[in-house]
Design a protein around this motif. Structure first.
Motif, PDB file in Angstrom:
ATOM      1  N   ARG A  74      47.448  54.693  35.819  1.00 61.15           N
ATOM      2  CA  ARG A  74      46.956  54.178  36.814  1.00 61.15           C
ATOM      3  C   ARG A  74      45.856  53.071  36.462  1.00 61.15           C
ATOM      4  N   VAL A  75      45.064  53.494  35.551  1.00 63.59           N
ATOM      5  CA  VAL A  75      43.816  52.429  34.839  1.00 63.59           C
ATOM      6  C   VAL A  75      44.826  51.413  34.353  1.00 63.59           C
ATOM      7  N   TRP A  76      45.968  51.564  33.949  1.00 67.18           N
ATOM      8  CA  TRP A  76      46.591  50.408  33.227  1.00 67.18           C
ATOM      9  C   TRP A  76      47.102  49.219  34.315  1.00 67.18           C
ATOM     10  N   LYS A  77      47.633  50.006  35.478  1.00 64.67           N
ATOM     11  CA  LYS A  77      48.319  49.387  36.548  1.00 64.67           C
ATOM     12  C   LYS A  77      47.015  48.598  37.204  1.00 64.67           C
ATOM     13  N   ARG A  78      46.002  49.448  37.718  1.00 58.09           N
ATOM     14  CA  ARG A  78      44.988  48.944  38.714  1.00 58.09           C
ATOM     15  C   ARG A  78      43.924  48.323  37.924  1.00 58.09           C
ATOM     16  N   LEU A  79      43.717  48.249  36.623  1.00 60.50           N
ATOM     17  CA  LEU A  79      42.732  47.552  36.171  1.00 60.50           C
ATOM     18  C   LEU A  79      42.795  46.938  34.962  1.00 60.50           C
ATOM     19  N   LEU A  80      43.610  47.107  34.011  1.00 59.66           N
ATOM     20  CA  LEU A  80      44.017  46.153  32.787  1.00 59.66           C
ATOM     21  C   LEU A  80      44.926  45.110  33.251  1.00 59.66           C
ATOM     22  N   LEU A  81      46.055  45.511  33.900  1.00 60.22           N
ATOM     23  CA  LEU A  81      46.721  44.386  34.263  1.00 60.22           C
ATOM     24  C   LEU A  81      46.273  43.303  35.072  1.00 60.22           C
ATOM     25  N   PRO A  82      45.431  43.769  36.196  1.00 59.62           N
ATOM     26  CA  PRO A  82      44.922  42.619  36.915  1.00 59.62           C
ATOM     27  C   PRO A  82      43.869  41.886  36.013  1.00 59.62           C
ATOM     28  N   LEU A  83      43.181  42.472  35.297  1.00 59.08           N
ATOM     29  CA  LEU A  83      42.249  41.605  34.496  1.00 59.08           C
ATOM     30  C   LEU A  83      42.886  40.628  33.559  1.00 59.08           C
ATOM     31  N   ARG A  84      43.911  41.037  33.103  1.00 56.23           N
ATOM     32  CA  ARG A  84      44.914  40.214  32.197  1.00 56.23           C
ATOM     33  C   ARG A  84      45.420  39.156  32.984  1.00 56.23           C
ATOM     34  N   ARG A  85      45.726  39.307  34.300  1.00 58.47           N
ATOM     35  CA  ARG A  85      46.445  37.735  35.029  1.00 58.47           C
ATOM     36  C   ARG A  85      45.381  36.978  35.395  1.00 58.47           C
ATOM     37  N   ARG A  86      45.565  35.708  34.862  1.00 64.27           N
ATOM     38  CA  ARG A  86      44.589  34.656  35.280  1.00 64.27           C
ATOM     39  C   ARG A  86      45.110  33.662  36.380  1.00 64.27           C
ATOM     40  N   PRO A  87      44.500  33.613  37.552  1.00 63.21           N
ATOM     41  CA  PRO A  87      44.915  32.842  38.602  1.00 63.21           C
ATOM     42  C   PRO A  87      44.836  31.280  38.375  1.00 63.21           C
ATOM     43  N   ALA A  88      46.183  30.562  38.972  1.00 66.33           N
ATOM     44  CA  ALA A  88      46.140  29.181  38.796  1.00 66.33           C
ATOM     45  C   ALA A  88      45.330  28.395  39.620  1.00 66.33           C
ATOM     46  N   PRO A  89      44.903  27.304  39.359  1.00 65.12           N
ATOM     47  CA  PRO A  89      43.797  26.522  40.053  1.00 65.12           C
ATOM     48  C   PRO A  89      44.123  26.413  41.667  1.00 65.12           C
ATOM     49  N   ARG A  90      45.385  26.055  41.987  1.00 61.31           N
ATOM     50  CA  ARG A  90      45.865  25.949  43.217  1.00 61.31           C
ATOM     51  C   ARG A  90      45.530  27.594  44.003  1.00 61.31           C
ATOM     52  N   ASP A  91      45.560  28.510  43.230  1.00 64.35           N
ATOM     53  CA  ASP A  91      45.433  29.718  43.893  1.00 64.35           C
ATOM     54  C   ASP A  91      43.861  29.998  44.235  1.00 64.35           C
ATOM     55  N   LEU A  92      43.085  29.620  43.209  1.00 64.88           N
ATOM     56  CA  LEU A  92      41.747  29.704  43.411  1.00 64.88           C
ATOM     57  C   LEU A  92      41.169  28.772  44.480  1.00 64.88           C
ATOM     58  N   ALA A  93      41.617  27.391  44.598  1.00 62.66           N
ATOM     59  CA  ALA A  93      41.305  26.397  45.782  1.00 62.66           C
ATOM     60  C   ALA A  93      41.632  27.333  47.142  1.00 62.66           C
ATOM     61  N   ALA A  94      43.022  27.767  47.253  1.00 60.91           N
ATOM     62  CA  ALA A  94      43.116  28.455  48.209  1.00 60.91           C
ATOM     63  C   ALA A  94      42.264  29.629  48.747  1.00 60.91           C
ATOM     64  N   LEU A  95      41.710  30.458  47.586  1.00 68.29           N
ATOM     65  CA  LEU A  95      41.036  31.578  47.871  1.00 68.29           C
ATOM     66  C   LEU A  95      39.684  30.975  48.508  1.00 68.29           C
ATOM     67  N   TRP A  96      39.100  29.870  48.177  1.00 68.78           N
ATOM     68  CA  TRP A  96      37.780  29.473  48.288  1.00 68.78           C
ATOM     69  C   TRP A  96      37.925  28.848  49.803  1.00 68.78           C
ATOM     70  N   GLU A  97      38.982  28.124  50.030  1.00 71.17           N
ATOM     71  CA  GLU A  97      39.203  27.594  51.222  1.00 71.17           C
ATOM     72  C   GLU A  97      39.409  28.352  52.656  1.00 71.17           C
ATOM     73  N   ARG A  98      40.065  29.796  52.150  1.00 70.21           N
ATOM     74  CA  ARG A  98      40.300  30.744  53.206  1.00 70.21           C
ATOM     75  C   ARG A  98      38.778  31.378  53.548  1.00 70.21           C
ATOM     76  N   SER A  99      37.987  31.526  52.453  1.00 72.96           N
ATOM     77  CA  SER A  99      36.676  31.898  52.819  1.00 72.96           C
ATOM     78  C   SER A  99      35.550  30.887  53.571  1.00 72.96           C
ATOM     79  N   HIS A 100      36.042  29.475  53.303  1.00 73.25           N
ATOM     80  CA  HIS A 100      35.285  28.500  53.727  1.00 73.25           C
ATOM     81  C   HIS A 100      35.998  27.398  54.712  1.00 73.25           C
ATOM     82  N   PRO A 101      36.423  27.785  55.601  1.00 73.66           N
ATOM     83  CA  PRO A 101      37.265  26.887  56.384  1.00 73.66           C
ATOM     84  C   PRO A 101      36.786  25.322  56.683  1.00 73.66           C
ATOM     85  N   ASP A 102      35.542  25.270  56.637  1.00 74.86           N
ATOM     86  CA  ASP A 102      34.942  24.141  57.010  1.00 74.86           C
ATOM     87  C   ASP A 102      35.219  23.048  55.862  1.00 74.86           C
ATOM     88  N   LEU A 103      35.791  23.308  54.571  1.00 73.98           N
ATOM     89  CA  LEU A 103      36.351  22.488  53.521  1.00 73.98           C
ATOM     90  C   LEU A 103      37.298  21.678  54.107  1.00 73.98           C
TER      91      LEU A 103
END
Length: 644
Positions: A17-46
């Motif tokens: 469970r540590v490997w699946k819930r903690l170590l694997l997510p920490l090793r996956r780096r999100p793409a720039p498009r995914d990060l932009a979508a994350l910010w815009e979902r929390s800030h619709p005014d963009l």
């Protein structure tokens, strides 16, 4: 084993469970498009500004560069007002972390507050056998072996698990102590059977097992201690047995006892004797130990032929217990026993057998002495001192172990002033004996009764007093005999036996007086009787009647006043063996005692007649001595007047 498997499985699930819930997510780096979508979902005014800024640089060829720069500038300006907590809220993760930390702190606090339970938990978690805390804790004590005291030490084979290898056929008593709350019952469980143990008090319980054969596993339960621990595994085997046993006993040299070999194991030896035990073991023993009474253990070493030996000096009574251990580890703590009783060398025993009480004589008479000295292992010196101022005289040692000698010593003379004043001289003989007991020998001393030397007049006066005492005894016997002539005798059986005892006492009294007179030499015929008297006294103090029998067997008889004493003694013997014995027999049989009583009265009357003759003779002697004393006084006065 089950706990170890479960612990490993739990750790594996936790790691997964540590490997699946903690170590694997920490090793996956999100793409720039995914990060932009994350910010815009929390800030619709963009309004898609960040997504446009990310996607334009990878647009098709021909896109205006000015447009790209303007979009980048607008995006950079918008990022200054962005709130990261809105894009990636951490409240849930924080709450989860705080709950985890609180749970960890609670677990650590409980572990600190209950250290015993924590150590038991962790120990059992990782496969240990620690017992859970309880109000009652059973503790296994060293068992006892019948006839051998405490059993050998228990061998730990695990937590609260012990092994004891012991000889087959041994009777073992197992013991358990209950600490804490003492239960009413403690049980020893073996297989499917539970045996109640007997309480001894103080929280101790005992169970006596039948003779051991093979192996036996015991688990103990009592109170809330029900985990079956402690556990005792009894393993029976065949330890070495002693064979070709022999003991050489060497007594101290001074005893003169030759050394001897014996097959026994119990001895009675002189103190200081050396005992050398020798034996072999079958099957061969790996270890042989000799245990002394104080618990001291001495390991023995075999010689080249497989013989074991040890020695002990018997300064005091004691024993040696032999414990043997075989090559397979089985042992017998009482394979052999050597026990001895040390007999201390007593000091020489010395004494005067005759005279038994004070003795009187006259100048020119003799004193018969019968002395005896003995020692367990032999005398080295025996001496006799005749008076306090005399030098000791060495006596021969015909048999060093026991010496009995009959000595005839002359009565010491009286000084002139003692003769004239009518006084006496007193002395004692001293007997000394010594042996060779280490370190410097032992000496014993004995003093004879008082020996008193009197003038002839004082001697006769003393014997006269004894005859008065004899007459009183005879008159008392006559009065006692008179009671049997009454119509209803009082206590006839008791009085009959009493008459016999008093006649014996009278006989000894008369014969003792007769012996003094004969050895004083006042009667001319006494010298002829001396050899017969010496032979009699060599045997020890004569019994009542033996002196009369010896004198009657002699050819000569004492004359004068000794003859009267002899007649009295004969009459006493005749009364004792005749009517007195017949009177006692009649009382025992319930027949009429009047006849023997009258006969006894007649016999006693004849003794009174002899005593009357003695007193008449004494009166005549006293009268003659009075006349002689008056004549001597007149002579001395006349002689003194003539000198004037």
């Amino acid at each position: 084993e089950a706990r170890v498997v479960l612990a490993v499985a739990a750790l594996a699930v936790f790691g997964l469970r540590v490997w699946k819930r903690l170590l694997l997510p920490l090793r996956r780096r999100p793409a720039p498009r995914d990060l932009a979508a994350l910010w815009e979902r929390s800030h619709p005014d963009l309004g898609g500004l960040l997504a446009t800024a990310v996607e334009l640089p990878v647009a098709a060829a021909g896109t205006s560069q000015a447009l790209l720069d303007q979009a980048r500038e607008q995006a950079e300006a918008a990022t200054e007002v962005l709130v990261a907590s809105r894009a990636a809220p951490a409240a849930r993760a924080r709450r989860s972390g705080l709950r985890g930390l609180a749970a960890l702190a609670l677990a650590l606090g409980l572990g600190w507050w209950f250290p015993g339970e924590s150590s038991v938990f962790l120990g059992r978690l990782f496969g240990g056998q620690q017992a859970w805390p309880s109000d009652t804790i059973l503790v296994l004590l060293p068992p006892f072996v019948e006839g051998g005291g405490a059993a050998p030490g228990l061998e730990p084979v695990g937590p609260e698990r012990y092994r004891l290898g012991i000889a087959n056929g041994t009777v073992v008593s197992v013991r358990v102590r209950a600490d804490g709350e003492v239960p009413e019952r403690v049980y020893a469980r073996t297989g499917g059977e539970s045996r109640p143990m007997r309480p001894l008090g103080g929280g101790e319980f005992v169970l006596r097992l039948p003779p051991l054969e093979g192996s036996l596993e015991l688990r103990f339960e009592g109170g809330d201690d029900g985990d079956g621990l402690p556990l005792l595994l009894l393993e029976g085997g065949d330890p070495p047995r002693l064979r070709d046993w022999s003991v050489r006993v060497e007594a101290p040299d001074y005893t003169g006892i030759a050394a001897e070999d014996s097959l026994l194991n119990e001895f009675r030896v002189p103190s200081g004797a050396l005992l050398i035990a020798r034996f072999r073991a079958e099957p061969p023993a790996a270890q042989v130990t000799v245990v002394q009474l104080d618990g001291t253990r001495v390991d023995l070493q075999p010689d080249g032929d497989g013989w074991w030996s040890f020695q002990a000096t018997a300064l005091a009574s004691g024993e040696r217990v032999i414990a043997a251990v075989g090559a397979d580890g089985f042992r017998d703590d009482r394979a052999g026993l050597l026990r001895w009783q040390a007999v201390a060398d007593r000091a020489p025993r010395v004494g005067f057998l005759w005279p038994e009480e004070s003795w009187a004589s006259v100048p020119g008479g003799v004193v018969p002495l019968l002395i005896e000295a003995s020692d367990d292992f032999g005398l080295v010196e025996l001496s006799l001192r005749e008076g306090e101022s005399a030098e000791p005289r060495l006596l021969p040692l015909d048999d060093p172990r026991k010496v009995r000698r009959f000595e005839i010593l002359p009565a010491p003379p009286l000084p002139p002033d003692a003769i004239e004043g009518g006084s006496s001289a007193r002395l004692r003989y001293e007997l000394r004996a010594s042996d060779a007991a280490p370190p410097a020998g032992q000496e014993s001393r004995a003093s004879s009764p008082w020996i008193e030397v009197l003038t002839e007049a004082a001697f006769d006066e003393r014997h006269g007093q004894r005859m008065i005492r004899a007459r009183e005894l005879v008159e008392k016997l006559a009065d006692r005999t008179e009671g049997f002539l009454a119509e209803t005798p009082v206590s006839p059986r008791q009085n009959a036996r009493r008459i016999q005892r008093e006649l014996d006492g009278l006989q000894l009294h008369l014969e003792r007086t007769l012996l003094e007179r004969l050895y004083a030499g006042l009667d001319p015929a006494a010298a002829a009787l001396r050899p017969r008297l010496d032979d009699l006294l060599r045997q020890g103090a004569p019994e009542p009647g033996e002196l009369v029998q010896a004198l009657d067997a002699a050819a000569a008889a004492p004359l004068e006043r000794s003859g009267l004493l002899l007649d009295l003694s004969r009459a006493a013997v005749a009364a004792r063996r005749g009517p007195a014995e017949a009177l006692a027999l009649a009382v025992d049989r319930g027949t009429e005692p009047a006849g023997p009583a009258r006969e006894l009265q007649a016999q006693l009357q004849s003794m009174l007649d002899i005593l009357l003759a003695w007193e008449d003779f004494q009166s005549a002697v006293n009268l003659l001595r009075g006349l002689l004393d008056r004549q001597r006084t007149l002579y001395l006065r006349t002689k003194e007047a003539s000198k004037r």
